[in-house]
Design a protein around this motif. Structure first.
Motif, PDB file in Angstrom:
ATOM      1  N   SER A  69       0.847  -1.184   0.000  1.00 55.09           N
ATOM      2  CA  SER A  69       0.000   0.000   0.000  1.00 55.09           C
ATOM      3  C   SER A  69       0.884   1.235   0.000  1.00 55.09           C
ATOM      4  O   SER A  69       1.654   1.446   0.930  1.00 55.09           O
ATOM      5  CB  SER A  69      -0.893  -0.018   1.243  1.00 55.09           C
ATOM      6  OG  SER A  69      -1.714   1.114   1.265  1.00 55.09           O
ATOM      7  N   THR A 100      -3.545  -6.642  -8.928  1.00 58.44           N
ATOM      8  CA  THR A 100      -4.809  -5.969  -8.648  1.00 58.44           C
ATOM      9  C   THR A 100      -4.590  -5.018  -7.480  1.00 58.44           C
ATOM     10  O   THR A 100      -3.899  -5.363  -6.520  1.00 58.44           O
ATOM     11  CB  THR A 100      -5.901  -6.993  -8.261  1.00 58.44           C
ATOM     12  OG1 THR A 100      -6.073  -7.910  -9.344  1.00 58.44           O
ATOM     13  CG2 THR A 100      -7.225  -6.319  -7.969  1.00 58.44           C
ATOM     14  N   ALA A 101      -5.198  -3.827  -7.548  1.00 58.79           N
ATOM     15  CA  ALA A 101      -5.093  -2.867  -6.447  1.00 58.79           C
ATOM     16  C   ALA A 101      -6.335  -1.993  -6.398  1.00 58.79           C
ATOM     17  O   ALA A 101      -6.953  -1.710  -7.423  1.00 58.79           O
ATOM     18  CB  ALA A 101      -3.857  -1.987  -6.599  1.00 58.79           C
ATOM     19  N   ARG A 102      -6.659  -1.574  -5.208  1.00 60.58           N
ATOM     20  CA  ARG A 102      -7.743  -0.614  -4.992  1.00 60.58           C
ATOM     21  C   ARG A 102      -7.109   0.777  -5.006  1.00 60.58           C
ATOM     22  O   ARG A 102      -6.084   1.002  -4.346  1.00 60.58           O
ATOM     23  CB  ARG A 102      -8.399  -0.895  -3.643  1.00 60.58           C
ATOM     24  CG  ARG A 102      -9.637  -0.088  -3.369  1.00 60.58           C
ATOM     25  CD  ARG A 102     -10.207  -0.513  -2.026  1.00 60.58           C
ATOM     26  NE  ARG A 102      -9.263  -0.193  -0.975  1.00 60.58           N
ATOM     27  CZ  ARG A 102      -9.454   0.765  -0.057  1.00 60.58           C
ATOM     28  NH1 ARG A 102     -10.557   1.445  -0.035  1.00 60.58           N
ATOM     29  NH2 ARG A 102      -8.535   1.011   0.852  1.00 60.58           N
ATOM     30  N   THR A 104      -7.411   4.992  -4.430  1.00 62.24           N
ATOM     31  CA  THR A 104      -8.123   6.053  -3.726  1.00 62.24           C
ATOM     32  C   THR A 104      -7.406   7.377  -3.963  1.00 62.24           C
ATOM     33  O   THR A 104      -6.271   7.410  -4.426  1.00 62.24           O
ATOM     34  CB  THR A 104      -8.177   5.791  -2.201  1.00 62.24           C
ATOM     35  OG1 THR A 104      -6.840   5.692  -1.706  1.00 62.24           O
ATOM     36  CG2 THR A 104      -8.955   4.530  -1.882  1.00 62.24           C
ATOM     37  N   GLU A 113     -12.988   6.675  -3.325  1.00 57.47           N
ATOM     38  CA  GLU A 113     -12.695   5.420  -4.021  1.00 57.47           C
ATOM     39  C   GLU A 113     -12.657   5.693  -5.516  1.00 57.47           C
ATOM     40  O   GLU A 113     -13.641   6.161  -6.093  1.00 57.47           O
ATOM     41  CB  GLU A 113     -13.774   4.377  -3.726  1.00 57.47           C
ATOM     42  CG  GLU A 113     -13.802   3.893  -2.300  1.00 57.47           C
ATOM     43  CD  GLU A 113     -12.705   2.904  -2.000  1.00 57.47           C
ATOM     44  OE1 GLU A 113     -12.236   2.220  -2.930  1.00 57.47           O
ATOM     45  OE2 GLU A 113     -12.317   2.814  -0.829  1.00 57.47           O
ATOM     46  N   GLY A 115     -11.654   3.170  -7.697  1.00 57.02           N
ATOM     47  CA  GLY A 115     -11.998   1.905  -8.327  1.00 57.02           C
ATOM     48  C   GLY A 115     -10.915   0.872  -8.099  1.00 57.02           C
ATOM     49  O   GLY A 115      -9.946   1.103  -7.386  1.00 57.02           O
ATOM     50  N   THR A 116     -11.103  -0.279  -8.733  1.00 56.16           N
ATOM     51  CA  THR A 116     -10.147  -1.376  -8.614  1.00 56.16           C
ATOM     52  C   THR A 116      -9.425  -1.564  -9.939  1.00 56.16           C
ATOM     53  O   THR A 116     -10.063  -1.727 -10.982  1.00 56.16           O
ATOM     54  CB  THR A 116     -10.849  -2.680  -8.203  1.00 56.16           C
ATOM     55  OG1 THR A 116     -11.506  -2.460  -6.945  1.00 56.16           O
ATOM     56  CG2 THR A 116      -9.861  -3.818  -8.055  1.00 56.16           C
ATOM     57  N   ARG A 118      -7.213  -3.764 -12.336  1.00 53.33           N
ATOM     58  CA  ARG A 118      -6.952  -5.183 -12.574  1.00 53.33           C
ATOM     59  C   ARG A 118      -6.116  -5.347 -13.831  1.00 53.33           C
ATOM     60  O   ARG A 118      -6.267  -4.588 -14.790  1.00 53.33           O
ATOM     61  CB  ARG A 118      -8.265  -5.939 -12.745  1.00 53.33           C
ATOM     62  CG  ARG A 118      -9.101  -6.044 -11.491  1.00 53.33           C
ATOM     63  CD  ARG A 118     -10.414  -6.791 -11.776  1.00 53.33           C
ATOM     64  NE  ARG A 118     -11.126  -7.168 -10.581  1.00 53.33           N
ATOM     65  CZ  ARG A 118     -11.841  -6.351  -9.832  1.00 53.33           C
ATOM     66  NH1 ARG A 118     -11.921  -5.077 -10.150  1.00 53.33           N
ATOM     67  NH2 ARG A 118     -12.470  -6.775  -8.758  1.00 53.33           N
ATOM     68  N   ASP A 141      -3.548   0.310  -3.183  1.00 50.73           N
ATOM     69  CA  ASP A 141      -3.544  -0.702  -2.134  1.00 50.73           C
ATOM     70  C   ASP A 141      -3.642  -2.079  -2.788  1.00 50.73           C
ATOM     71  O   ASP A 141      -4.720  -2.513  -3.183  1.00 50.73           O
ATOM     72  CB  ASP A 141      -4.695  -0.488  -1.167  1.00 50.73           C
ATOM     73  CG  ASP A 141      -4.651  -1.435   0.019  1.00 50.73           C
ATOM     74  OD1 ASP A 141      -3.754  -2.322   0.059  1.00 50.73           O
ATOM     75  OD2 ASP A 141      -5.511  -1.303   0.904  1.00 50.73           O
TER      76      ASP A 141
END
Length: 160
Positions: A69, A100-102, A104, A113, A115-116, A118, A141
């Motif tokens: 992160s 893959t990561a989130r 922010t 947020e 998004g994610t 991928r 993250d």
């Protein structure tokens, strides 16, 4: 007291009073990066401004490897503080070759947020954010032990 050194056409002078400051900054940087790591990052940014208008910031960049992160700065924080107002509309795209990561970003009322992200998919973002001189980072993250490779992004932060 000053410590001076020179070599190959330049001279460097460091005040001894700066040494504790540099040490503290180095420790803070290490603490900030303890939750993740980043390597091979490059970013190119430009600003544009109309007559009596706030500045629009456009950046594109790449990151070879990102783990855990960590935040990736979007542009120069000083530009956001002085020229873009309190909030901006972030329009951006992100891709990654693996992982893959989130994502922010700072918002007017806490984290936003984005998004994610991928592998093999483009994440398209159109959100209101609140970049300033203290926080102009996109948070990635990937989770504990998570890793992304081959990240590319391009986006514009426009004043509202």
């Amino acid at each position: 007291m000053k410590i001076s050194g020179s070599g190959e056409g330049f001279t460097r002078t460091v005040s001894v009073r700066m040494v504790p400051t540099l040490l503290v900054c180095g420790l803070l940087l290490a603490a900030c990066e303890s939750g993740g790591g980043i390597s091979g990052s490059m970013q190119s940014c430009s600003t544009s401004r109309g007559f009596l208008e706030d500045t629009e910031v456009t950046c594109s960049g790449t990151v070879e490897t990102l783990s855990g992160s960590i935040g990736v700065e979007f542009g120069d924080g000083e530009v956001f503080e002085e020229n873009t107002g309190d909030t901006q509309r972030l329009r951006a795209t992100f891709t990654t070759e693996s992982g893959t990561a989130r994502l922010t970003a700072p918002g007017p009322e806490g984290a936003v947020e984005l998004g994610t992200l991928r592998a093999g998919r483009t994440l398209t973002v159109d959100k209101v954010v609140a970049f300033d001189d203290f926080d102009n980072s996109i948070g990635f993250d990937a989770g504990e032990g998570g890793r992304l490779e081959g990240i590319e992004y391009r986006g514009t932060a426009s004043p509202l």
